[in-house]
Design a protein around this motif. Structure first.
Motif, mmCIF file in Angstrom:
data_model
loop_
_atom_site.group_PDB
_atom_site.id
_atom_site.type_symbol
_atom_site.label_atom_id
_atom_site.label_comp_id
_atom_site.label_asym_id
_atom_site.label_seq_id
_atom_site.Cartn_x
_atom_site.Cartn_y
_atom_site.Cartn_z
ATOM 1 N N ILE A 8 11.030 2.294 -0.931
ATOM 2 C CA ILE A 8 10.991 2.853 0.422
ATOM 3 C C ILE A 8 9.548 3.105 0.849
ATOM 4 C CG2 ILE A 8 11.587 4.881 1.814
ATOM 5 C CD1 ILE A 8 14.242 4.970 0.180
ATOM 6 N N SER A 9 8.743 3.653 -0.037
ATOM 7 C CA SER A 9 7.342 3.906 0.282
ATOM 8 C C SER A 9 6.600 2.618 0.579
ATOM 9 C CB SER A 9 6.659 4.642 -0.877
ATOM 10 O OG SER A 9 7.181 5.940 -1.005
ATOM 11 N N ASN A 10 6.841 1.585 -0.221
ATOM 12 C CA ASN A 10 6.197 0.295 0.034
ATOM 13 C C ASN A 10 6.638 -0.290 1.372
ATOM 14 O OD1 ASN A 10 5.704 0.568 -2.982
ATOM 15 N ND2 ASN A 10 4.634 -1.333 -2.516
ATOM 16 N N GLN A 11 7.906 -0.138 1.715
ATOM 17 C CA GLN A 11 8.404 -0.631 3.002
ATOM 18 C C GLN A 11 7.740 0.111 4.158
ATOM 19 O OE1 GLN A 11 12.634 -0.096 2.491
ATOM 20 N NE2 GLN A 11 12.930 -2.202 1.771
ATOM 21 N N LYS A 12 7.606 1.422 4.029
ATOM 22 C CA LYS A 12 6.959 2.213 5.079
ATOM 23 C C LYS A 12 5.491 1.838 5.219
ATOM 24 C CE LYS A 12 10.074 6.129 5.091
ATOM 25 N NZ LYS A 12 10.215 7.573 4.964
ATOM 26 N N PHE A 13 4.829 1.579 4.104
ATOM 27 C CA PHE A 13 3.443 1.134 4.147
ATOM 28 C C PHE A 13 3.341 -0.197 4.896
ATOM 29 C CE2 PHE A 13 0.079 -1.539 2.458
ATOM 30 C CZ PHE A 13 -1.027 -0.765 2.721
ATOM 31 N N GLU A 14 4.203 -1.140 4.540
ATOM 32 C CA GLU A 14 4.179 -2.452 5.197
ATOM 33 C C GLU A 14 4.492 -2.338 6.678
ATOM 34 O OE1 GLU A 14 6.664 -5.081 2.885
ATOM 35 O OE2 GLU A 14 5.439 -4.742 1.087
ATOM 36 N N GLU A 15 5.411 -1.451 7.055
ATOM 37 C CA GLU A 15 5.720 -1.231 8.473
ATOM 38 C C GLU A 15 4.504 -0.669 9.207
ATOM 39 O OE1 GLU A 15 9.142 1.327 8.447
ATOM 40 O OE2 GLU A 15 10.435 -0.249 7.626
ATOM 41 N N ALA A 16 3.812 0.262 8.596
ATOM 42 C CA ALA A 16 2.602 0.822 9.207
ATOM 43 C C ALA A 16 1.556 -0.270 9.389
ATOM 44 C CB ALA A 16 2.036 1.959 8.356
ATOM 45 N N MET A 17 1.387 -1.116 8.396
ATOM 46 C CA MET A 17 0.428 -2.212 8.470
ATOM 47 C C MET A 17 0.793 -3.176 9.594
ATOM 48 S SD MET A 17 -2.347 -3.555 7.042
ATOM 49 C CE MET A 17 -2.514 -3.190 5.323
ATOM 50 N N GLU A 18 2.068 -3.524 9.689
ATOM 51 C CA GLU A 18 2.523 -4.440 10.750
ATOM 52 C C GLU A 18 2.361 -3.814 12.128
ATOM 53 O OE1 GLU A 18 6.528 -5.700 9.900
ATOM 54 O OE2 GLU A 18 5.963 -6.439 7.912
ATOM 55 N N ARG A 19 2.626 -2.538 12.233
ATOM 56 C CA ARG A 19 2.582 -1.833 13.512
ATOM 57 C C ARG A 19 1.156 -1.624 14.011
ATOM 58 N NH1 ARG A 19 5.302 2.070 11.818
ATOM 59 N NH2 ARG A 19 3.605 3.493 11.376
ATOM 60 N N GLY A 20 0.257 -1.242 13.113
ATOM 61 C CA GLY A 20 -1.074 -0.874 13.584
ATOM 62 C C GLY A 20 -2.240 -1.364 12.756
ATOM 63 N N GLY A 21 -2.003 -2.277 11.836
ATOM 64 C CA GLY A 21 -3.089 -2.837 11.047
ATOM 65 C C GLY A 21 -3.613 -1.875 9.988
ATOM 66 N N VAL A 22 -4.841 -2.132 9.575
ATOM 67 C CA VAL A 22 -5.440 -1.391 8.466
ATOM 68 C C VAL A 22 -5.563 0.099 8.779
ATOM 69 C CG1 VAL A 22 -7.493 -1.154 7.015
ATOM 70 C CG2 VAL A 22 -6.627 -3.430 7.579
ATOM 71 N N TYR A 23 -5.959 0.447 10.024
ATOM 72 C CA TYR A 23 -6.101 1.875 10.347
ATOM 73 C C TYR A 23 -4.766 2.610 10.218
ATOM 74 C CZ TYR A 23 -10.912 1.405 11.903
ATOM 75 O OH TYR A 23 -12.254 1.191 11.934
ATOM 76 N N ALA A 24 -3.697 1.999 10.686
ATOM 77 C CA ALA A 24 -2.387 2.636 10.556
ATOM 78 C C ALA A 24 -1.982 2.748 9.090
ATOM 79 C CB ALA A 24 -1.337 1.855 11.340
ATOM 80 N N ALA A 25 -2.322 1.744 8.303
ATOM 81 C CA ALA A 25 -2.024 1.792 6.871
ATOM 82 C C ALA A 25 -2.808 2.926 6.202
ATOM 83 C CB ALA A 25 -2.347 0.452 6.217
ATOM 84 N N LEU A 26 -4.077 3.094 6.582
ATOM 85 C CA LEU A 26 -4.871 4.182 6.010
ATOM 86 C C LEU A 26 -4.323 5.542 6.441
ATOM 87 C CD1 LEU A 26 -8.577 2.937 6.231
ATOM 88 C CD2 LEU A 26 -6.997 2.862 4.289
ATOM 89 N N ALA A 27 -3.873 5.638 7.695
ATOM 90 C CA ALA A 27 -3.271 6.891 8.166
ATOM 91 C C ALA A 27 -2.019 7.209 7.342
ATOM 92 C CB ALA A 27 -2.924 6.786 9.649
ATOM 93 N N PHE A 28 -1.213 6.205 7.062
ATOM 94 C CA PHE A 28 -0.016 6.396 6.249
ATOM 95 C C PHE A 28 -0.401 6.876 4.845
ATOM 96 C CE2 PHE A 28 2.911 4.684 3.053
ATOM 97 C CZ PHE A 28 4.086 5.320 3.432
#
Length: 152
Positions: A8-28
């Motif tokens: 689930i955590s990996n899926q949420k990370f990938e969703e953040a990356m898809e939604r907003g790129g690297v900055y969103a992934a770092l925020a997550f």
């Protein structure tokens, strides 16, 4: 972290990356930690350059100018793997480090494109003492390949 929670955590990370790129992934990633900052640094010989920086208190201007590797805690990432200090003022490894009074906590792990090479580091850091949860480290290691796909 059990296998289902990790998935689930990996899926949420990938969703953040898809939604907003690297900055969103770092925020997550930052939201999973107690640290104020989460960043990606690129190693350029004896220099280190900040590529991305997330500040949970608001966006800060990141200076893309390279800084000497010896002025960073990133210098300790790579050879033995991860590097962590929960309180630099009490960590004898950092007694002579020029930033030990500025950054009191740091967790960093190497980023690489292929075995034996280091692109840079993914790190959490703070001006206050903090520590990373033991079960967070394998998660961070599991998402670094996805991050690398999005870095120049």
């Amino acid at each position: 972290m059990n296998e289902r929670a990790a998935t689930i955590s990996n899926q949420k990370f990938e969703e953040a990356m898809e939604r907003g790129g690297v900055y969103a992934a770092l925020a997550f990633l930052n939201g999973r930690s107690p640290y104020r900052y989460t960043a990606i640094y690129r190693f350029e010989g004896e220099m280190v350059r900040n590529l991305y920086l997330f500040d949970r208190l608001g966006t800060v201007a990141s200076d893309p100018s390279p800084v000497p590797m010896g002025d960073t805690f990133c210098q300790f990432v790579g050879a033995p793997g991860n590097f962590s200090t929960s309180n630099s003022l009490e960590d004898s490894r950092l007694d002579e480090h020029p930033k030990r009074d500025v950054l009191q906590s740091y967790f960093g792990l190497p980023l690489s494109r292929k075995p034996g090479t280091i692109f840079g580091s993914l790190c959490h850091f703070d001006a206050l003492p903090q520590s990373i949860a033991d079960d967070e480290i394998p998660f961070l290691e599991s998402v670094t390949p996805e991050l690398m796909k999005h870095l120049e």
